[in-house]
Scaffold this motif. Structure first.
Motif, PDB file in Angstrom:
ATOM      1  N   ALA A  94       0.848  -1.192   0.000  1.00  0.00           N
ATOM      2  CA  ALA A  94       0.000   0.000   0.000  1.00  0.00           C
ATOM      3  C   ALA A  94       0.881   1.238   0.000  1.00  0.00           C
ATOM      4  N   THR A  95       0.396   2.285  -0.628  1.00  0.00           N
ATOM      5  CA  THR A  95       1.089   3.577  -0.658  1.00  0.00           C
ATOM      6  C   THR A  95       0.243   4.610   0.066  1.00  0.00           C
ATOM      7  N   THR A  96       0.886   5.400   0.928  1.00  0.00           N
ATOM      8  CA  THR A  96       0.177   6.409   1.703  1.00  0.00           C
ATOM      9  C   THR A  96       0.889   7.745   1.574  1.00  0.00           C
ATOM     10  N   LYS A  97       0.124   8.795   1.296  1.00  0.00           N
ATOM     11  CA  LYS A  97       0.676  10.154   1.234  1.00  0.00           C
ATOM     12  C   LYS A  97      -0.008  11.009   2.291  1.00  0.00           C
ATOM     13  N   VAL A  98       0.793  11.760   3.043  1.00  0.00           N
ATOM     14  CA  VAL A  98       0.279  12.579   4.135  1.00  0.00           C
ATOM     15  C   VAL A  98       0.847  13.987   4.008  1.00  0.00           C
ATOM     16  N   THR A  99       0.001  15.001   4.198  1.00  0.00           N
ATOM     17  CA  THR A  99       0.437  16.395   4.268  1.00  0.00           C
ATOM     18  C   THR A  99      -0.225  17.028   5.480  1.00  0.00           C
ATOM     19  N   ARG A 100       0.598  17.625   6.366  1.00  0.00           N
ATOM     20  CA  ARG A 100       0.083  18.233   7.574  1.00  0.00           C
ATOM     21  C   ARG A 100       0.713  19.605   7.775  1.00  0.00           C
ATOM     22  N   SER A 101      -0.028  20.489   8.397  1.00  0.00           N
ATOM     23  CA  SER A 101       0.523  21.798   8.734  1.00  0.00           C
ATOM     24  C   SER A 101       1.538  21.659   9.858  1.00  0.00           C
ATOM     25  N   ASP A 102       2.602  22.478   9.805  1.00  0.00           N
ATOM     26  CA  ASP A 102       3.574  22.454  10.903  1.00  0.00           C
ATOM     27  C   ASP A 102       3.227  23.475  11.982  1.00  0.00           C
ATOM     28  N   GLY A 103       2.077  24.152  11.843  1.00  0.00           N
ATOM     29  CA  GLY A 103       1.636  25.126  12.820  1.00  0.00           C
ATOM     30  C   GLY A 103       2.279  26.484  12.665  1.00  0.00           C
ATOM     31  N   ASP A 104       3.102  26.656  11.621  1.00  0.00           N
ATOM     32  CA  ASP A 104       3.785  27.931  11.404  1.00  0.00           C
ATOM     33  C   ASP A 104       3.800  28.268   9.913  1.00  0.00           C
ATOM     34  N   LEU A 105       2.675  27.994   9.262  1.00  0.00           N
ATOM     35  CA  LEU A 105       2.478  28.266   7.832  1.00  0.00           C
ATOM     36  C   LEU A 105       3.307  27.377   6.927  1.00  0.00           C
ATOM     37  N   GLY A 106       4.044  26.454   7.495  1.00  0.00           N
ATOM     38  CA  GLY A 106       4.773  25.473   6.697  1.00  0.00           C
ATOM     39  C   GLY A 106       4.036  24.147   6.692  1.00  0.00           C
ATOM     40  N   THR A 107       4.617  23.130   6.052  1.00  0.00           N
ATOM     41  CA  THR A 107       3.949  21.824   5.962  1.00  0.00           C
ATOM     42  C   THR A 107       4.947  20.686   6.176  1.00  0.00           C
ATOM     43  N   TYR A 108       4.413  19.601   6.744  1.00  0.00           N
ATOM     44  CA  TYR A 108       5.117  18.325   6.788  1.00  0.00           C
ATOM     45  C   TYR A 108       4.470  17.419   5.745  1.00  0.00           C
ATOM     46  N   GLY A 109       5.289  16.688   5.014  1.00  0.00           N
ATOM     47  CA  GLY A 109       4.746  15.750   4.041  1.00  0.00           C
ATOM     48  C   GLY A 109       5.529  14.454   4.039  1.00  0.00           C
ATOM     49  N   SER A 110       4.840  13.351   3.780  1.00  0.00           N
ATOM     50  CA  SER A 110       5.520  12.056   3.681  1.00  0.00           C
ATOM     51  C   SER A 110       4.824  11.177   2.657  1.00  0.00           C
ATOM     52  N   THR A 111       5.627  10.364   2.001  1.00  0.00           N
ATOM     53  CA  THR A 111       5.126   9.351   1.077  1.00  0.00           C
ATOM     54  C   THR A 111       5.690   8.009   1.517  1.00  0.00           C
ATOM     55  N   SER A 112       4.808   7.055   1.764  1.00  0.00           N
ATOM     56  CA  SER A 112       5.224   5.757   2.313  1.00  0.00           C
ATOM     57  C   SER A 112       4.797   4.633   1.382  1.00  0.00           C
ATOM     58  N   LEU A 113       5.722   3.728   1.110  1.00  0.00           N
ATOM     59  CA  LEU A 113       5.406   2.500   0.375  1.00  0.00           C
ATOM     60  C   LEU A 113       5.636   1.335   1.322  1.00  0.00           C
ATOM     61  N   LEU A 114       4.555   0.676   1.716  1.00  0.00           N
ATOM     62  CA  LEU A 114       4.595  -0.396   2.697  1.00  0.00           C
ATOM     63  C   LEU A 114       4.337  -1.743   2.029  1.00  0.00           C
ATOM     64  N   ARG A 115       5.074  -2.766   2.487  1.00  0.00           N
ATOM     65  CA  ARG A 115       4.866  -4.121   2.026  1.00  0.00           C
ATOM     66  C   ARG A 115       4.789  -5.072   3.225  1.00  0.00           C
ATOM     67  N   VAL A 116       3.903  -6.042   3.138  1.00  0.00           N
ATOM     68  CA  VAL A 116       3.813  -7.108   4.157  1.00  0.00           C
ATOM     69  C   VAL A 116       3.871  -8.450   3.458  1.00  0.00           C
ATOM     70  N   ALA A 117       4.472  -9.421   4.136  1.00  0.00           N
ATOM     71  CA  ALA A 117       4.573 -10.773   3.569  1.00  0.00           C
ATOM     72  C   ALA A 117       4.453 -11.795   4.687  1.00  0.00           C
ATOM     73  N   LEU A 118       3.699 -12.843   4.437  1.00  0.00           N
ATOM     74  CA  LEU A 118       3.504 -13.917   5.422  1.00  0.00           C
ATOM     75  C   LEU A 118       4.791 -14.695   5.580  1.00  0.00           C
ATOM     76  N   GLN A 119       5.229 -14.908   6.821  1.00  0.00           N
ATOM     77  CA  GLN A 119       6.428 -15.680   7.071  1.00  0.00           C
ATOM     78  C   GLN A 119       6.137 -17.169   6.892  1.00  0.00           C
ATOM     79  N   SER A 120       7.139 -17.905   6.428  1.00  0.00           N
ATOM     80  CA  SER A 120       6.988 -19.348   6.261  1.00  0.00           C
ATOM     81  C   SER A 120       6.905 -20.008   7.630  1.00  0.00           C
ATOM     82  N   PRO A 121       6.066 -21.050   7.774  1.00  0.00           N
ATOM     83  CA  PRO A 121       5.933 -21.743   9.063  1.00  0.00           C
ATOM     84  C   PRO A 121       7.264 -22.298   9.517  1.00  0.00           C
TER      85      PRO A 121
END
Length: 200
Positions: free
Chosen positions: A173-200
């Motif tokens: 899944a890919t997630t993009k986030v943009t948030r105010s830094d409280g001082d007219l600036g912004t924080y932003g992040s782009t995340s690419l997440l992967r999950v995989a089942l472990q072998s028994p």
């Protein structure tokens, strides 16, 4: 009554009484309520075996940027790896470590100490063919250091939804986030997440 007949009658009476006594004894409990039969053995009860949780590996690449309203920005990239457990009821928990992929960079001079590693606490739920995750900070190295790119400022807003239909052993899944830094600036992040089942 002849003596012989009397003997026969008394023998018959004793036989009848003995039979009645044996019948009554076979239908009665010699131990009153609350008294345990010393010869009785309790029937062992089997505890149902609970299904074990599924172990999944979690990896994530996160690119973050703190853009200041005066101009310029700071950037930091992170590699995340960890393990999560998904219970049969869908409840998910685990932990991961985010490590700085390269030195943080800013468009201007600054003297803050950049964090090198951040411990992440992972929670979530699985259901309806999807895995929903959330993150929280569990500590950082060095202690008291800063995060110039703003990864920790967007962390709690990163909520990836991974499609995991029945039988699936991996997802992303890919997630993009943009948030105010409280001082007219912004924080932003782009995340690419992967999950995989472990072998028994």
């Amino acid at each position: 009554m002849p003596k012989a007949l009397k003997i026969v009658v008394w023998v018959a009476v004793f036989v009848v009484c003995a039979g009645v006594g044996a019948f009554v004894a076979s239908r009665s409990n010699p131990f009153p309520p609350g008294v345990e039969d010393p010869g009785a053995h309790p029937t062992p009860t089997q505890t149902p075996t609970q299904p074990a949780p599924a172990e999944w590996t979690l990896t994530m690449r996160v690119q973050t940027q703190h853009t200041l309203h005066e101009g310029g920005a700071c950037r930091s990239d992170w590699n995340v790896s960890g393990t999560i457990q998904i219970q049969p009821n869908g409840k998910t928990s685990g932990a991961a470590d985010a490590k700085l992929a390269a030195p943080a960079a800013c468009d201007f001079s600054q003297s803050q100490v950049q964090a090198k590693a951040i411990r992440l606490v992972v929670t979530g739920t699985q259901g309806a063919g999807a895995l929903r995750l959330s993150f929280a900070e569990g500590g950082r190295t060095p202690v008291g250091s800063s995060d110039l790119g703003g990864f920790t400022n967007t962390l709690r807003f990163i909520h990836p939804v991974v499609k995991l239909p029945p039988g699936a052993t991996a997802g992303h899944a890919t997630t993009k986030v943009t948030r105010s830094d409280g001082d007219l600036g912004t924080y932003g992040s782009t995340s690419l997440l992967r999950v995989a089942l472990q072998s028994p």
